[in-house]
Design a protein around this motif. Structure first.
Motif, PDB file in Angstrom:
ATOM      1  N   GLY A 158       0.820  -1.206   0.000  1.00 45.51           N
ATOM      2  CA  GLY A 158       0.000   0.000   0.000  1.00 45.51           C
ATOM      3  C   GLY A 158       0.854   1.257   0.000  1.00 45.51           C
ATOM      4  N   PHE A 159       2.127   1.109  -0.006  1.00 46.17           N
ATOM      5  CA  PHE A 159       3.021   2.263  -0.169  1.00 46.17           C
ATOM      6  C   PHE A 159       4.274   1.809  -0.898  1.00 46.17           C
ATOM      7  N   ASP A 160       4.977   2.772  -1.469  1.00 45.64           N
ATOM      8  CA  ASP A 160       6.252   2.441  -2.109  1.00 45.64           C
ATOM      9  C   ASP A 160       7.363   2.543  -1.086  1.00 45.64           C
ATOM     10  N   VAL A 174      13.638   6.586  14.268  1.00 43.62           N
ATOM     11  CA  VAL A 174      12.293   6.107  14.570  1.00 43.62           C
ATOM     12  C   VAL A 174      11.357   6.473  13.427  1.00 43.62           C
ATOM     13  N   GLY A 175      10.566   5.509  13.008  1.00 43.03           N
ATOM     14  CA  GLY A 175       9.598   5.764  11.951  1.00 43.03           C
ATOM     15  C   GLY A 175      10.153   5.683  10.547  1.00 43.03           C
ATOM     16  N   SER A 176      11.426   5.302  10.415  1.00 42.19           N
ATOM     17  CA  SER A 176      12.020   5.257   9.074  1.00 42.19           C
ATOM     18  C   SER A 176      11.584   4.006   8.311  1.00 42.19           C
ATOM     19  N   GLY A 177      10.934   3.073   8.999  1.00 44.34           N
ATOM     20  CA  GLY A 177      10.397   1.903   8.307  1.00 44.34           C
ATOM     21  C   GLY A 177      11.335   0.714   8.288  1.00 44.34           C
ATOM     22  N   LYS A 178      11.810   0.329   9.438  1.00 45.11           N
ATOM     23  CA  LYS A 178      12.724  -0.811   9.508  1.00 45.11           C
ATOM     24  C   LYS A 178      11.977  -2.143   9.432  1.00 45.11           C
ATOM     25  N   ALA A 232       0.038  -9.841   9.138  1.00 50.12           N
ATOM     26  CA  ALA A 232      -0.810  -9.230   8.115  1.00 50.12           C
ATOM     27  C   ALA A 232      -0.093  -9.205   6.762  1.00 50.12           C
ATOM     28  N   TRP A 233       1.203  -9.027   6.789  1.00 44.11           N
ATOM     29  CA  TRP A 233       1.953  -8.992   5.532  1.00 44.11           C
ATOM     30  C   TRP A 233       2.259 -10.391   5.000  1.00 44.11           C
ATOM     31  N   LEU A 234       2.616 -11.299   5.904  1.00 45.12           N
ATOM     32  CA  LEU A 234       3.178 -12.580   5.463  1.00 45.12           C
ATOM     33  C   LEU A 234       2.136 -13.685   5.288  1.00 45.12           C
TER      34      LEU A 234
HETATM   35  P1  ADP Z   1      10.669   1.943  12.628  1.00 42.80           P
HETATM   36  O1  ADP Z   1      11.837   2.177  11.741  1.00 42.80           O
HETATM   37  O2  ADP Z   1      10.565   2.963  13.706  1.00 42.80           O
HETATM   38  O3  ADP Z   1      10.623   0.522  13.147  1.00 42.80           O
HETATM   39  P2  ADP Z   1       8.242   1.139  11.341  1.00 42.80           P
HETATM   40  O4  ADP Z   1       8.780   0.018  10.562  1.00 42.80           O
HETATM   41  O5  ADP Z   1       7.447   0.829  12.550  1.00 42.80           O
HETATM   42  O6  ADP Z   1       9.392   2.165  11.708  1.00 42.80           O
HETATM   43  O7  ADP Z   1       7.394   2.054  10.362  1.00 42.80           O
HETATM   44  C1  ADP Z   1       6.677   3.166  10.845  1.00 42.80           C
HETATM   45  C2  ADP Z   1       5.389   3.343  10.057  1.00 42.80           C
HETATM   46  O8  ADP Z   1       5.669   3.776   8.735  1.00 42.80           O
HETATM   47  C3  ADP Z   1       4.598   2.064   9.922  1.00 42.80           C
HETATM   48  O9  ADP Z   1       3.233   2.386  10.064  1.00 42.80           O
HETATM   49  C4  ADP Z   1       4.918   1.601   8.518  1.00 42.80           C
HETATM   50  O10 ADP Z   1       3.909   0.798   7.977  1.00 42.80           O
HETATM   51  C5  ADP Z   1       5.062   2.901   7.777  1.00 42.80           C
HETATM   52  N1  ADP Z   1       5.933   2.852   6.606  1.00 42.80           N
HETATM   53  C6  ADP Z   1       7.089   2.168   6.483  1.00 42.80           C
HETATM   54  N2  ADP Z   1       7.659   2.401   5.275  1.00 42.80           N
HETATM   55  C7  ADP Z   1       6.860   3.259   4.630  1.00 42.80           C
HETATM   56  C8  ADP Z   1       6.914   3.893   3.341  1.00 42.80           C
HETATM   57  N3  ADP Z   1       7.910   3.667   2.481  1.00 42.80           N
HETATM   58  N4  ADP Z   1       5.905   4.725   3.002  1.00 42.80           N
HETATM   59  C9  ADP Z   1       4.905   4.967   3.864  1.00 42.80           C
HETATM   60  N5  ADP Z   1       4.784   4.403   5.074  1.00 42.80           N
HETATM   61  C10 ADP Z   1       5.757   3.570   5.472  1.00 42.80           C
END
Ligand code: ADP
Ligand code: MG
Length: 692
Positions: free
Chosen positions: A266-268, A298-302, A339-341
């Motif tokens: 749902g996102f790139d 934090v929030g970078s999408g790890k 949910a993803w896997l």
């Molecule tokens: P962290 O690096 O802090 O672990 P998360 O993996 O929890 O970050 O991701 C934070 C939020 O951003 C989640 O809701 C995730 O689904 C969302 N997210 C991750 N990557 C993207 C992206 N490329 N575009 C938009 N949303 C994203």
């Protein structure tokens, strides 16, 4: 030749005069077992008791020997009762304060007349003060020390005087036995030989350059700091070499499932995520065990990176284990990853302390049979009865929260003869380059240096808690507009119980002021089920204000929450504040963070909170914190264990690191034997160090 004599490393401390079994036991706790160990337990600072300073010229933060007349001595009743005396010379007056004192001491000091005292000057309630100075009645025969006094790192149950006496004997033995001087290579920091340097630091001669020694910039200090950093780097390299000798499953390139996740997210992926995902995939395609650190704010999408890596392993018939530091975070990961896997046909299993009885048996069976492709949990993952069918990848989230041994224990689950799983460790605690270079040597590091689009940076305000009432109004206003908020209670007390209590009191109080707001409380004493229930209600918007302890520090992801108040923020480390603040600013709404502090605020605390106000960039914050507070404090106690140097100081000595790096590569290439001697000399448990 020194060869005829025994190596100091093989002479027990008990051969030193005054070291009996009881003392030896205390020393062993500090890792001091041989005479060589005594020598490498170096003074970490010096006191200058060689001269008397006029009272009128002292500055706070420094220690002095002062002499003067006791002109007043009485009990002071302040916040705490104390004995307060004033000492005067022809240039000025200073207060001596004692919180612990006896009646006898009070009388004795009152009638002492002239005294000589030693201690650190501070800015106190009565002007410049010395707390609990050492003091003696002055008599004519008293002499000054003729050299600086070394002060050794705290040695519980071993007095400074005792340690000095041991060091003196050890230094005498050093003169007779010598010590192999390893060629550490050429550097402008290496200008003296090892034995001279050690001797100098334990017993600085009377004509020593006091200033450079106190600043840690003496050639003897440089020589040993260089050697210590070299030992440190070299040991990391040796451990990495060992790891590389093992084999790992070399995976085929990512396949269809891997791409499918990308389509269903749902996102790139951001550019940074794509790059890091590729680096991780490339690692796993190698037949030697990879160890990669993924750093991302934090929030970078790890989490997506972890999911992709797990899919990649699954496509090659291998299981993955993802370990998180708290139940709360493990559960969030389980929900997200499932949910993803699951739609891709990858079964997930879930193992924490809370999973018990029949459910646990089922999960264990699924893991052992290989039905579970990805296993998510807490440290419960590495308990004895957990067996994987074929563990190919270990992912550790928020790795700084784990002890080294916990991660090793998990790795053991996958080590089979000569084979080891791949390892991916993720952290949101940005480690400044200065540190990562030293800590990880040549460990592979990937950085997600880009946030997903659409985030609005959090604005931060720093306020005294005298403004609490205003802030409560602000929370009320925000909640009435549909915003959700966090109110974080922190306490300096280590005790979890006290923290929870404080949060309870705050929640109750806020409830009185905010009758129209739905408030809930979350803290460490709730059981996992209760925590989850609260979090789910908060996520669903049924709760508007969540009063919390720092349990919400990691992983909590509620995009609609856009206001955070942190009490006693001056007591937290910047990394922790940054993590907490990362709970807001996850949606598209403008988010705010209010850092409340208690007055009075010291200069350093003020500076630190100002950094938080100025920046949302975890790396910038970490670099500044490192400058302000030094490395030990930044990474939290667990990780800093690996950074406790005896003499080196990463900030002070950072300019040596480039030379150290070169020297380390060189030494390992040309003189493996010396490299090992060097490591053993400085590092008690090299395995542990290397596995950060
Ligand atoms: P962290 O690096 O802090 O672990 P998360 O993996 O929890 O970050 O991701 C934070 C939020 O951003 C989640 O809701 C995730 O689904 C969302 N997210 C991750 N990557 C993207 C992206 N490329 N575009 C938009 N949303 C994203
Ligand atoms: Mg995360």
């Amino acid at each position: 030749m020194i060869d005829a004599l025994a190596d100091l490393a093989s002479i027990s401390v008990t051969t030193l005069k005054g070291v009996g079994p009881a003392l030896a036991k205390k020393l062993a706790k500090l890792g001091i077992e041989s005479v060589q160990d005594v020598l490498f337990h170096l003074p970490f600072r010096y006191e200058d008791r060689t001269r008397i300073t006029p009272i009128g010229t002292v500055r706070p933060g420094e220690s002095y020997v002062l002499e003067g007349e006791i002109v007043a001595c009485d009990i002071a009743f302040g916040r705490r009762r104390s004995l307060l005396a004033y000492m005067q010379d022809s240039t000025g007056k200073i207060a001596l304060r004692f919180y612990h004192f006896s009646k006898a001491q009070q009388n004795n000091l009152k009638n002492a007349g002239s005294v000589r005292c030693f201690g650190e000057v501070r800015n106190g309630a009565a002007g410049y003060e010395i707390y609990h100075p050492e003091y003696t009645k002055l008599d004519a025969a008293q002499e000054m020390d003729d050299a600086l006094t070394p002060i050794y790192p705290a040695t519980e149950g071993v007095s400074q005087a005792r340690y000095r006496a041991m060091a003196e004997q050890a230094a005498a033995l050093l003169d007779r036995h010598g010590m192999p001087d390893i060629d550490v290579g050429a550097s402008s920091y290496v200008n003296t030989n090892l034995v001279d340097a050690i001797r100098y630091l334990h017993q600085p001669p009377p004509d020593a350059n006091t200033q450079t020694l106190l600043e840690g910039k003496h050639p003897a200090q440089h020589r040993l700091a260089f050697e210590e950093l070299l030992a440190h780097q070299t040991s990391l390299r040796i451990v990495r070499e060992e790891l590389k000798k093992l084999t790992a499953p070399g995976l085929a390139p990512p396949g269809d499932l891997y791409s499918e996740l990308g389509n269903s997210l749902g996102f790139d992926l951001t550019g940074a995520q794509s790059r890091v995902a590729k680096e991780v995939a490339d690692d796993m395609m190698s037949a030697s065990p990879s160890l990669r650190l993924v750093q991302g704010d934090v929030g970078s999408g790890k989490t997506v990176i972890a999911a992709l890596a797990a899919i990649h392993a699954f496509e090659n018939g291998l299981q993955s284990a993802l370990m998180a530091p708290t139940e709360l975070l493990a559960e969030q990961h389980f929900i997200n990853l499932s949910a993803w896997l699951n739609p891709l046909g990858i079964k997930t299993a879930w193992l924490t302390g809370r999973v018990t009885g029949k459910k646990r048996e089922q999960e264990l069976a699924a893991i052992a049979m290989g039905d579970a492709g990805v296993v998510i949990g807490t440290h419960a993952l590495f308990q004895k009865d957990v067996h994987f069918k074929e563990l190919g990848l270990i992912i550790v989230d928020e790795q700084h929260r784990f002890g080294v041994h916990q991660r090793l224990a998990l790795r053991e689950k996958g080590v089979d003869g000569n084979a080891s799983p791949h390892q991916l460790v993720m952290t949101a605690t940005p480690i400044p380059r200065t540190l990562s270079m030293s800590m990880y040597a040549d460990m592979d590091v990937s950085v997600i240096d880009e946030l997903p689009p659409g985030r609005t940076p959090v604005t931060t305000t720093v306020l005294s808690d005298e403004r609490r009432a205003d802030i409560i109004d602000r929370v009320a206003a925000a909640c009435s507009e549909g915003t959700q908020a966090y109110w974080v209670c922190t306490l300096i007390e280590e005790s979890e119980a006290l923290q929870c209590q404080a949060a309870e009191v705050t929640a109750e109080e806020l409830g009185k002021f905010l009758p129209d707001v739905s408030i809930a409380l979350i803290h460490g004493r709730l059981n996992a089920r209760e925590k989850t229930a609260v979090m789910n209600d908060f996520k669903a918007g049924k709760i508007q204000l969540l009063v919390a302890t720092t349990v919400i520090e990691v992983g909590v992801d509620v995009p609609n929450a856009s206001l955070m108040v942190i009490e006693n923020s001056e007591r937290l480390g910047l990394a922790q504040l940054h993590q907490l603040r990362g709970r807001v600013g996850r949606g598209s709404k403008q988010s705010h963070c209010v850092l409340l502090y208690k007055k009075p605020l010291g200069t350093i605390s003020k500076e630190r909170l100002e950094v938080m106000r100025q920046s949302n960039d975890g790396f910038f914050i970490a670099e500044r914190d490192l400058e302000i507070r030094g490395p030990g404090e930044i990474l939290g106690s667990r990780q800093s264990g690996a950074l406790q140097f005896r003499i080196a100081d990463l900030m002070r000595d950072r300019e040596m690191l480039a030379d150290v790096r070169k020297a380390s590569v060189n030494l390992l290439q040309h003189d493996r034997g010396s490299a090992e001697v060097l490591v053993n000399r400085w590092i008690k448990d090299p395995e542990k160090l290397g596995q950060v």
